[in-house]
Design an enzyme around this catalytic site. Structure first.
Site, short mmCIF file in Angstrom:
data_model
loop_
_atom_site.label_atom_id
_atom_site.label_comp_id
_atom_site.label_asym_id
_atom_site.label_seq_id
_atom_site.Cartn_x
_atom_site.Cartn_y
_atom_site.Cartn_z
N LEU A 101 4.31 1.82 5.07
CA LEU A 101 4.69 0.41 4.87
C LEU A 101 5.90 0.26 3.95
O LEU A 101 6.22 -0.84 3.52
CB LEU A 101 3.51 -0.38 4.33
N SER B 246 6.50 1.47 0.82
CA SER B 246 6.27 1.15 -0.60
C SER B 246 7.35 1.76 -1.49
O SER B 246 7.80 1.13 -2.45
CB SER B 246 4.88 1.60 -1.06
N PRO C 247 0.83 -1.21 0.00
CA PRO C 247 0.00 0.00 0.00
C PRO C 247 0.87 1.26 0.00
O PRO C 247 1.86 1.33 0.71
CB PRO C 247 -0.81 -0.12 1.29
N ASP D 78 14.31 2.12 6.68
CA ASP D 78 13.35 1.58 5.71
C ASP D 78 14.05 0.78 4.61
O ASP D 78 13.74 -0.40 4.38
CB ASP D 78 12.54 2.71 5.05
O1 PMV Z 1 8.21 6.93 6.36
P1 PMV Z 1 7.77 6.06 7.50
O2 PMV Z 1 6.36 6.26 7.90
O3 PMV Z 1 8.16 4.64 7.28
O4 PMV Z 1 8.62 6.55 8.80
C1 PMV Z 1 9.99 6.37 8.88
C2 PMV Z 1 10.44 6.31 10.28
C3 PMV Z 1 10.92 7.59 10.92
O5 PMV Z 1 11.68 7.18 12.05
C4 PMV Z 1 9.77 8.46 11.37
C5 PMV Z 1 11.80 8.41 9.98
C6 PMV Z 1 13.16 7.80 9.68
O6 PMV Z 1 13.84 8.38 8.82
O7 PMV Z 1 13.56 6.81 10.29
#
Ligand code: PMV
Length: 353
Positions: A129, A131, A124, A175
């Site tokens: 998540l 993406s 999504p 991420d």
């Molecule tokens: O973009 P998201 O919703 O996956 O958030 C990332 C996580 C944070 O710690 C808020 C930002 C980061 O750069 O780690």
């Protein structure tokens, strides 16, 4: 034509979002929704066709490489506002990832060969998540694959990072690394990715609020409070790191009750940081009332997603129903999906690039 197909999963941050931006430990897990990228050589141009990301674009290889140089200069100057502006052009992040992968395999003097890349995804979008990261990691991997390079998760994550920078400013790196390594990942800026050699299949229900707030804005809110009330916010960030550390132990022991408890504790801290949202609170409360072991917001917040930890299939179903009734969109899943991987490529079943 030499074509290569690679997929990468979505991700969910279990503990420590936001504090990870300030150098603290965070834990994330891969989610079994995937982006798939197929790359093949193309003379002198880069073609990107990614309908799930609203991208259909063609550019000269030389222009994409110039643009990558500009991006790298801006990164050196820490000019994240200009980077975000560049990233608003939907095709730029994917083209930058492709150019960066090509530079990695061919060095600075790239002559002739560009890339045609198609990307599809069932992760999504714009919900926390991962993406974007999934598409960038799969794309970087597909380009490396065309040139016979192996899919080393660290290399692929490093190449893909430029895509996240263009979308989010200065992300921590959790991420792209989670998506590349898969499974469960501990991450701290000073250490980089630390894959946890465990694979508990944690049952969760992910609840999406449908409310979207840009990650960079939520990170900015956090920095703002840190400046205004350094003592209070530093304490919260330290507590979140302690939760992440205890989270590693709970994951190793597959102690679902403890994982749920830690999720609740971490959620309270995120609320204190000012990054929750009424729609998130509703889904968290609905999940707990329906018997979840714990629930918290996940990712940047300000809307976005939450997840609830469940002890069995029946509980997952009840929690998913409760999330739906509370206005959210539930996804029932187990965490710890495989990271970046090669996919079979069958040219007959794939439309011509
Ligand atoms: O973009 P998201 O919703 O996956 O958030 C990332 C996580 C944070 O710690 C808020 C930002 C980061 O750069 O780690």
């Amino acid at each position: 034509m030499n074509s290569f197909r690679v997929s990468a999963p979505g991700k969910l941050i279990l503990f420590g979002e936001h504090s990870v931006v300030h150098g603290k430990l965070a834990i994330a897990a891969a989610v079994n929704k995937r982006a798939i990228a197929t790359a093949s050589e193309q003379d002198g141009i880069i073609i990107v066709d990614a309908p799930d990301y609203s991208v259909k674009h063609e550019t000269k290889l030389a222009d994409a490489l110039c643009s990558l140089d500009e991006i790298n200069e801006l990164r050196e100057k820490n000019d994240f506002e200009s980077l975000k502006r560049m990233g608003r052009e939907a095709s730029t992040p994917l083209e930058a990832v492709i150019a960066s992968a090509l530079e990695r395999v061919k060095g600075k003097c790239i002559a002739g060969k560009g890339i045609a890349l198609s990307v599809s995804s069932d992760v999504p979008k714009e919900s926390g998540l991962g993406s974007g990261s999934a598409a960038f990691v799969a794309s970087a991997g597909a380009v490396l694959g065309v040139y016979g390079r192996k899919l080393d998760p660290k290399t692929v994550a490093d190449i893909a990072y430029v895509g996240d920078v263009l979308c989010h400013g200065k992300p921590s790196g959790i991420d792209n690394n989670t998506v590349a390594f898969g499974g469960y990942l501990a991450f701290k800026k000073s250490n980089g990715p630390m894959p946890l050699k465990i694979n508990p299949k944690i049952r969760v229900v992910i609840g999406s609020t449908g409310v979207r707030a840009p990650t960079s804005e939520m990170v900015q809110i956090n920095r703002y409070w840190l400046e205004l009330e350094p003592d209070r916010v530093k304490k919260i960030i330290e507590k979140a790191e302690n939760i992440a550390e205890r989270g590693v132990d709970a994951l190793r022991e597959e102690d679902m009750v403890e994982i749920g408890k830690l999720a609740n504790e971490n959620h309270v801290l995120l609320r204190e940081l000012g990054v929750s949202h009424p729609a998130i609170e509703e889904l968290v409360i609905a999940s707990l009332k329906a018997g979840a072991l714990g629930a918290k917001l996940s990712g940047a917040g300000g809307g976005g997603i939450m997840f609830a930890v469940c002890e069995d299939d029946g509980s997952q179903k009840r929690v998913a129903d409760a999330i739906q009734r509370a206005g959210g969109t539930p996804i029932i899943t187990k965490l710890g999906a495989e990271g970046v991987r090669k996919e079979a490529y069958n040219s007959k079943t794939i439309k011509a690039l």
